[in-house]
Write an enzyme that holds these catalytic residues in place. Structure first.
Site, PDB file in Angstrom:
ATOM      1  CB  THR B 125     -47.143 -15.877 -21.806  1.00  0.00           C
ATOM      2  OG1 THR B 125     -46.266 -14.728 -22.008  1.00  0.00           O
ATOM      3  CG2 THR B 125     -46.210 -17.169 -21.778  1.00  0.00           C
ATOM      4  CB  ILE B 126     -49.201 -12.154 -25.280  1.00  0.00           C
ATOM      5  CG1 ILE B 126     -49.260 -11.646 -27.056  1.00  0.00           C
ATOM      6  CG2 ILE B 126     -49.306 -10.618 -24.424  1.00  0.00           C
ATOM      7  CD1 ILE B 126     -50.519 -11.086 -27.318  1.00  0.00           C
ATOM      8  CG  ASP B 127     -46.394 -10.253 -21.628  1.00  0.00           C
ATOM      9  OD1 ASP B 127     -46.744  -9.400 -22.409  1.00  0.00           O
ATOM     10  OD2 ASP B 127     -46.574  -9.792 -20.157  1.00  0.00           O
ATOM     11  CG  MET B 169     -49.546  -5.520 -24.111  1.00  0.00           C
ATOM     12  SD  MET B 169     -50.585  -6.794 -24.453  1.00  0.00           S
ATOM     13  CE  MET B 169     -52.284  -5.991 -24.095  1.00  0.00           C
ATOM     14  N   GLY B 170     -45.971  -6.038 -21.540  1.00  0.00           N
ATOM     15  CA  GLY B 170     -44.694  -6.536 -21.129  1.00  0.00           C
ATOM     16  C   GLY B 170     -44.563  -5.875 -19.514  1.00  0.00           C
ATOM     17  NE  ARG B 171     -49.546  -6.623 -16.187  1.00  0.00           N
ATOM     18  CZ  ARG B 171     -50.605  -5.720 -16.368  1.00  0.00           C
ATOM     19  NH1 ARG B 171     -50.513  -4.662 -15.612  1.00  0.00           N
ATOM     20  NH2 ARG B 171     -51.347  -5.724 -17.221  1.00  0.00           N
ATOM     21  NE  ARG B 265     -48.875  15.526 -29.984  1.00  0.00           N
ATOM     22  CZ  ARG B 265     -48.625  16.774 -29.311  1.00  0.00           C
ATOM     23  NH1 ARG B 265     -47.489  16.824 -28.410  1.00  0.00           N
ATOM     24  NH2 ARG B 265     -48.779  17.897 -30.205  1.00  0.00           N
ATOM     25  CG  HIS B 271     -56.608  -4.721 -24.856  1.00  0.00           C
ATOM     26  ND1 HIS B 271     -56.444  -3.712 -23.826  1.00  0.00           N
ATOM     27  CD2 HIS B 271     -56.900  -5.663 -23.711  1.00  0.00           C
ATOM     28  CE1 HIS B 271     -56.551  -4.177 -22.611  1.00  0.00           C
ATOM     29  NE2 HIS B 271     -56.808  -5.404 -22.632  1.00  0.00           N
ATOM     30  NE  ARG B 274     -53.587  -9.231 -23.510  1.00  0.00           N
ATOM     31  CZ  ARG B 274     -52.808 -10.165 -23.118  1.00  0.00           C
ATOM     32  NH1 ARG B 274     -52.592 -11.205 -23.740  1.00  0.00           N
ATOM     33  NH2 ARG B 274     -52.072  -9.950 -21.922  1.00  0.00           N
TER      34      ARG B 274
END
Lengths: 341, 341, 341, 341
Positions: B125-127, B169-171, B265, B271, B274
């Site tokens: 898991t990348i997270d 990322m990181g839901r 900004r 992606h 990833r």
């Protein structure tokens, strides 16, 4: 509180991140004063110091090196060294000291703690060979530099059908070679903990050529052949008539060329491994070490060192922390050997 | 033995390193056959497989992605899915299966193990939000990509006196934001575990401007404001009349601009986090996971997953391993908060 | 048409990009066949060849090295060499040849063109010392590797108050040292075109220390002192009793240490400069060279080489193209000298 | 002489290198004083200035951004703007002005030169779209950032069998897309100069999938479809019901997904392209521009701009230099098209 800080020993990416964390937490949040001593223990011998406020540490997180400078000066090598240090601490009104360094620096810290100085150490060794902590900052950066070099050398080795020998840091422990070699897909990894057999190395090299690709050999500067053939002094001719400078790498390359009849080249990475911007891993670790050191100081700790255990920052006694070198265990080397040849 | 391998779920740097390690150890040392199933569980539903020999994995260590492809196909979402998988395993004569994936992929693995399939999972898991392992491969690479972006944005923010919001990322868990934010010297870090107060964010931003520098705000894609103001659906106008696409970052930037009266900004890294070559840390971790998986298979284990604890690779029960998300604990977030503003 | 292609001489990032462009345009668009000869002219002596289709070049653009291999074999060094080459070209039905290489490789190409072989050359030298083209691919990548090393060494030099000497490639021309030195903020740059005065070097080093920072000296491998003091053969003791291996860098570092009384270290970058993924600049240049070579072949050209002039790819006669080395002119070195000390 | 310097318009890696070169040569060698005005022309309107000595520029060569700050303030947009600038130049005793900027900044410079101010401009545009110079600094860095992203996205696209659309900078000219796309091996490159045909794009994407790999589409922010289908205003629903924010990339990704029936994702690189350490190419170019500007000032030039022609730095009239945009010519785009599909 008035907290002294210094950086000693060899350079290491992440030192500035520790200094910044100490100042941001100490000065920025906890109402401390932080005094930086220049060039390690030398600054404490000479009273060479600079107050560190928030502005002094702005922008230093991503920078290699140490804004405080470093040296290998050891107060215990001088007759009046320890007294001068104690008197300087007194003169500057230092309540606690945070020395950042390796075996030598922390060894001095241990003895000062025994003399009553309140000391919380931060471990630093690019070789990652301190037993009390899972990792030290700087190591991941050094592995990154070495891996990038290996990645580059793969393609040039293959194009020329040459063996390339990469000499990396690691005088007593082979962690950099082990990790960079595994990450870079090296065909042989040689480390100080496991004296190597020249015939076996040549066999691996030969086997790699047989697959149609070219071998990469990664060797710690402290690695040695079992029979001692390659351990000649720098500047002397070795058994093969080659004159070596500064390392096992070129000698090994010459030997492989002789034994395989194919061109071989050595690259000695040297000080590039010690400099430049720290990797994100090292920046986070160094920052956490700095924060934890200030916390330990405020908790009234002394004679301890901060250390990484898993993902936690813990405190360990300075005396035991520096007592033993962390060497590459046999099972870790066995993992690497799966990929030899 | 004949060992099946597959990669499921989102892409993650290091997958190829696991595949290579499994083949190098299994085929190259232990006399196994390794069969790769294509696109995760889909390959096992459709019998889409390829034998993996040493040549098939040559040169893939430093490459991102997965040579086996991946998908989010879940056999348990189909009526006859599990039966088709079992029949396919039988048809290919698979003695043991090594699925590499996250919660979903390993959830399937758990249920197959309960049905008698010999399964040793590899977590991915990348997270970094799997509770049973200190780190998962891919995470360090993602943090590296995000930190490099933050490093770049600092200078452009300062030149233009602008706030820059970086969405990473990181839901469900804020590990990438926490590490990249600490490593990049962010002035605010917002993560799903700690719903944020808009006023406090604006105050930090304002304080940073007051120092003469420009703020960087790092925000997990899953972070939310306490009052829910910013949690509008993509494509709808939010409370400030701004239309958002795909993330909290742009909405937050718009809000900060409105509240501070200074340009703001957003950059949504997406992606890029990833893909690409894994960091040395991830290459080593993924390689060790692959080796350990084959060892577990040969030791007759099943229903387990390999995991990192400190510097050791251990085995943990699959069932418990995927049961709980690893969230950023309050004390880790408190470390980061020292540097806010 | 049936087009032969080969890569000769030292390795250089971008070779694969040329090969890919030749195949993508020749085979993919213009209906040609492309035959690759292995290891430079050796492949044409031995008839060692491989047909190159679109699949053969897939994914090679970002990879260093050359999928065709390379060697320094020169057919004109063999009595029957040229005849064997001609006969091989005939046997394989080669209509035109695209050799990619430096002075030596293109020198052979020139002589073959005089014998009636249709030849369109592609220049390659990592040293950027070919007079007929503004830049050669590989040079920008080498400068990038050297600059990154210098960036890293700055911080470690400052921390230790040491001089660091970086030896880079450049036997006859100092382009890599000039560009990397300017890009890296070196305090002294020494190149073969301008024999250096040891006293002046020491004065610059001393002056840099006086500013409170540490000096970086960048030196081409072919640089020499005016008085010849440092030009000892590798392996012999020089005037200061130091034994040198493979370069001016370590000798110069030893001398600077002796003269300044401060520690000095050398880093010899070596083959790392030749390998690895080419920079975007080099990928674009190499790709455009490949495309232009095929176009020249189809236009019926022979005895020419493609070259960069400003932003245009032009054709120049092979004979004159390799006649003269492109050296660093005095005014370019003067630009660099502004930053010395 | 007393020389004023300012940086205007969008941020661009290399600005600090120009400033440093101007100060190192002006102050360090030629006995000038250098005064920096803050935030572009705003500093000259408000008399906001800082003297720049050697210490002020130490260490800034490798840093992105500009130590002087920047803005888009245009004195000619204010009634009394030009008079305030002239009066400020007089008050500070400025003998000559070196403005560093793009079309707008140099347009102001041109008009001031006509009013008798001695002006030597330095061109700056990350888009590389200034006709009078072969390259501008910052462009190579932006291409590097974009190429690295494309390299990373290739692997993740292939693993998921997805189309990835990368939106890069370039409002009027497609240079970044062209170079990064060629360097990254993009399968389609879309630029403002060549309105694209949606069907052709979809055909290339489909063809790429047919080879077994996944397509990467690189698109300039200013690119447009021939039929206008995708040129909806940000925040409005387009022809396909998708709401877009800030660029063509996400809209194109949505369209490709719809037309191919396969997942498609967009990455908008944004401000990351403008920040961070400049590439070696850009550091050298920016340094040479700075040196050449000071030389031109001392030669008594005015109303000119320094520019790169081949490998030479030349001087061109400011008036003509900014008159025309440098667009990607048809033959350069045709080179890229060889690799489409």
């Amino acid at each position: 509180m008035r907290i002294g800080i210094l950086t000693g020993g060899g350079d290491c990416p992440g030192l500035n991140a520790v200094i910044r964390a100490v100042v941001r937490k100490g000065v920025g949040h906890d109402g401390d004063e932080v005094i930086g001593f220049r060039d390690g223990w030398r600054g404490l011998l000479d009273g060479d110091a600079v107050p560190l406020d928030l502005a002094a540490v702005r922008g230093i997180l991503p920078r290699g090196g140490t804004v405080l400078g470093t040296s290998r000066t050891n107060p215990y090598a001088l007759d009046d060294g320890p007294e001068r240090v104690l008197s300087c601490l007194d003169r500057f009104g230092i309540d606690a000291l945070v020395p950042i360094g390796g075996e030598d620096t922390l060894g001095v810290a241990t003895r000062l703690a025994e003399r009553g100085v309140r000391v919380v150490g931060v471990p630093k060794t690019i070789d990652n060979d301190l037993d009390a902590t899972d990792y030290t900052f700087g190591f991941d950066t050094a592995v990154g530099v070495a891996t990038e070099a290996i990645d580059r050398l793969h393609t040039t080795g293959d194009s020329h059908h040459r063996t390339l020998v990469v000499e990396v840091m690691g005088r007593h422990a082979g962690w950099i070679a082990l990790h960079a070699g595994m990450a870079g897909g090296a065909n042989v990894i040689l480390i100080p903990e496991h004296p190597f057999d020249v015939d076996a190395v040549v066999a691996h090299v030969q086997h790699r050529f047989d697959t149609g690709f070219s071998p990469i050999v990664v060797v710690s500067e402290g690695a040695q052949a079992r029979d001692g053939a390659l351990t000649v002094a720098a500047g002397q001719a070795d058994a093969f008539g080659h004159v070596r400078l500064g390392g096992i790498g070129p000698a090994l390359a010459a030997l492989i060329e002789e034994r395989t009849g194919r061109e071989s080249r050595a690259v000695v990475l040297g000080h590039v491994q010690r400099g430049g911007t720290p990797s994100p891993f090292d920046r986070v670790l160094a920052t956490r070490f700095g924060l934890a050191a200030i916390e330990a100081v405020h908790d009234g700790e002394t004679g301890v060192m901060v250390a990484l255990r898993g993902t936690d920052i813990v405190r360990v006694p300075l005396a035991t922390a520096t007592a033993r070198l962390k060497l590459v265990p046999a099972e870790r080397y066995a993992e690497a050997e799966v990929f030899f040849g």
